[in-house]
Design an enzyme around this catalytic site. Sequence first.
Site, PDB file in Angstrom:
ATOM      1  N   HIS A 270      -3.208  -2.588  -2.781  1.00 55.48           N
ATOM      2  CA  HIS A 270      -2.993  -3.264  -4.055  1.00 55.48           C
ATOM      3  C   HIS A 270      -1.587  -3.825  -4.198  1.00 55.48           C
ATOM      4  CE1 HIS A 270      -1.223   0.646  -4.512  1.00 55.48           C
ATOM      5  NE2 HIS A 270      -0.761   0.384  -5.714  1.00 55.48           N
ATOM      6  N   CYS A 271      -0.731  -3.620  -3.209  1.00 52.80           N
ATOM      7  CA  CYS A 271       0.670  -4.044  -3.356  1.00 52.80           C
ATOM      8  C   CYS A 271       1.159  -4.964  -2.247  1.00 52.80           C
ATOM      9  CB  CYS A 271       1.584  -2.817  -3.412  1.00 52.80           C
ATOM     10  SG  CYS A 271       1.528  -1.935  -4.989  1.00 52.80           S
ATOM     11  N   ILE A 272       1.163  -4.472  -1.013  1.00 50.70           N
ATOM     12  CA  ILE A 272       1.859  -5.175   0.065  1.00 50.70           C
ATOM     13  C   ILE A 272       1.357  -6.605   0.290  1.00 50.70           C
ATOM     14  CG2 ILE A 272       2.557  -5.083   2.495  1.00 50.70           C
ATOM     15  CD1 ILE A 272       2.257  -2.053   2.319  1.00 50.70           C
ATOM     16  N   ILE A 274       0.092  -8.573  -1.808  1.00 50.84           N
ATOM     17  CA  ILE A 274       0.086  -9.340  -3.055  1.00 50.84           C
ATOM     18  C   ILE A 274       1.475  -9.512  -3.658  1.00 50.84           C
ATOM     19  CG2 ILE A 274      -0.734  -9.310  -5.458  1.00 50.84           C
ATOM     20  CD1 ILE A 274      -3.287  -7.978  -4.425  1.00 50.84           C
ATOM     21  N   ASP A 275       2.190  -8.406  -3.838  1.00 48.84           N
ATOM     22  CA  ASP A 275       3.436  -8.428  -4.604  1.00 48.84           C
ATOM     23  C   ASP A 275       4.459  -9.457  -4.135  1.00 48.84           C
ATOM     24  OD1 ASP A 275       2.149  -6.375  -5.807  1.00 48.84           O
ATOM     25  OD2 ASP A 275       3.601  -4.817  -5.304  1.00 48.84           O
TER      26      ASP A 275
END
Length: 435
Positions: A270-272, A274-275
């Site tokens: 959910h992070c790498i 996208i962020d």
Amino acid sequence: MALLDKIKDKTAKVGVIGLGYVGLPLAVEKAKAGYPVLGFDIQKEKVEKVNKGINYIGDIVNSELEKLVEDGYLSATTDYDRIKECDCVMICVPTPLNKYKQPDLSFVVDSTKEVAKRLHPEMLIVLESTTYPGTTEEVILPLLQEYGFKVGKDFYLAFSPERVDPGNLIYKTKNTPKVVGGVTEKCTLHAKTLYENVLNAGVFTVSSPKEAEMSKILENTFRIVNIGLINEMAILAKKMGINIWQVIDAAATKPFGFMPFYPGPGVGGHCIPIDPFYLTYKAREFDYHTRIIELAGEINDYMPEYVIERLMDILNENKKCLNGSKILMLGVSYKNDIDDLRESPALKILELLEKKGAEVKIHDPYIKNFSHKGIEYKTVDLTKELLEESDAVLITTGHKKVDYNFVLENADIVFDTKNITKGLREKYPEKVSLL
């Protein structure tokens, strides 16, 4: 009573909007700390489960959730009108990218509008959803001030990035340090005090929400860039006939100036993936292109295709064709020992395999069935017969629950993209290929 006093003596009622991987663990920890907590979610099924004490997040202890609900510290609702009951509201909703890798803030904006309608004096709002620097002050603040309230005087607004690593056995919500940046000093103070009353970890303050927003982006940009680097090294090492896994182990013996990262079939979670692209989007406003981020993303996005190319070469070496082959995928979640499918590279590999005519079966001890792009999939049990009839076994997730010795004993071809067979494959050198 002033809000700061209510926060200190734990009489402040805390609302958590979004009861997913970030929101529910946060709600649980705040309730465990002694605050009355009310969770909000648009999904009726999640709300019903919480109110029955039924857990659906891996990082939460089932008995703890059940006890908190039983004792009245935690409840959930779909009725956003109950926000008016809350003294503090934490926004923990998804911030995905669209197909053009541009930020979708619709969940954040919608949640903020719901809060704005029920905003009352002496209220703290904290955004935890990852976003680009400037969101809190440029998007959230104007919505909250529409009704005449003044930030830092009537209400308090801060950003504190979530730091969740699903499946991490050491660092959970409770013991992970927090970063907090408020719009004003009073905003920072209120948010800092709340987190300090909940966490067994330090709370680090920065001068504004922008620094806090940027800190989260930096954390995951560091990871995406280094993963992109090691993935590129893996591709080159293979062409040069070099074992990249041995290279990493050798380099990691250096006690300074090096941190090991490992190649794989792509980047998920959910992070790498996208962020960092939130920063890429924002950078265009300043006529700047984040070249390293974009290049790292390009390399990581290519890895599922590279896995397919390598698998085709491995099959060809064994006089087999991918079209019509029976391929067994081991693992579909994005990382080992969890059931999280978000942005999993295994899903892209599955698509590519089916597109090229392979007959694919999946074994994942954490996932029994799942839906992807409108298609329903069921995973299968790992049996001797399944391994023997498969033309190749493709390890896409390194779940420790899988008996890899059993896999190597019974499969003819194994393509290990995670190096999970290390220490076992020496007995079957002719069977195993590495990324």
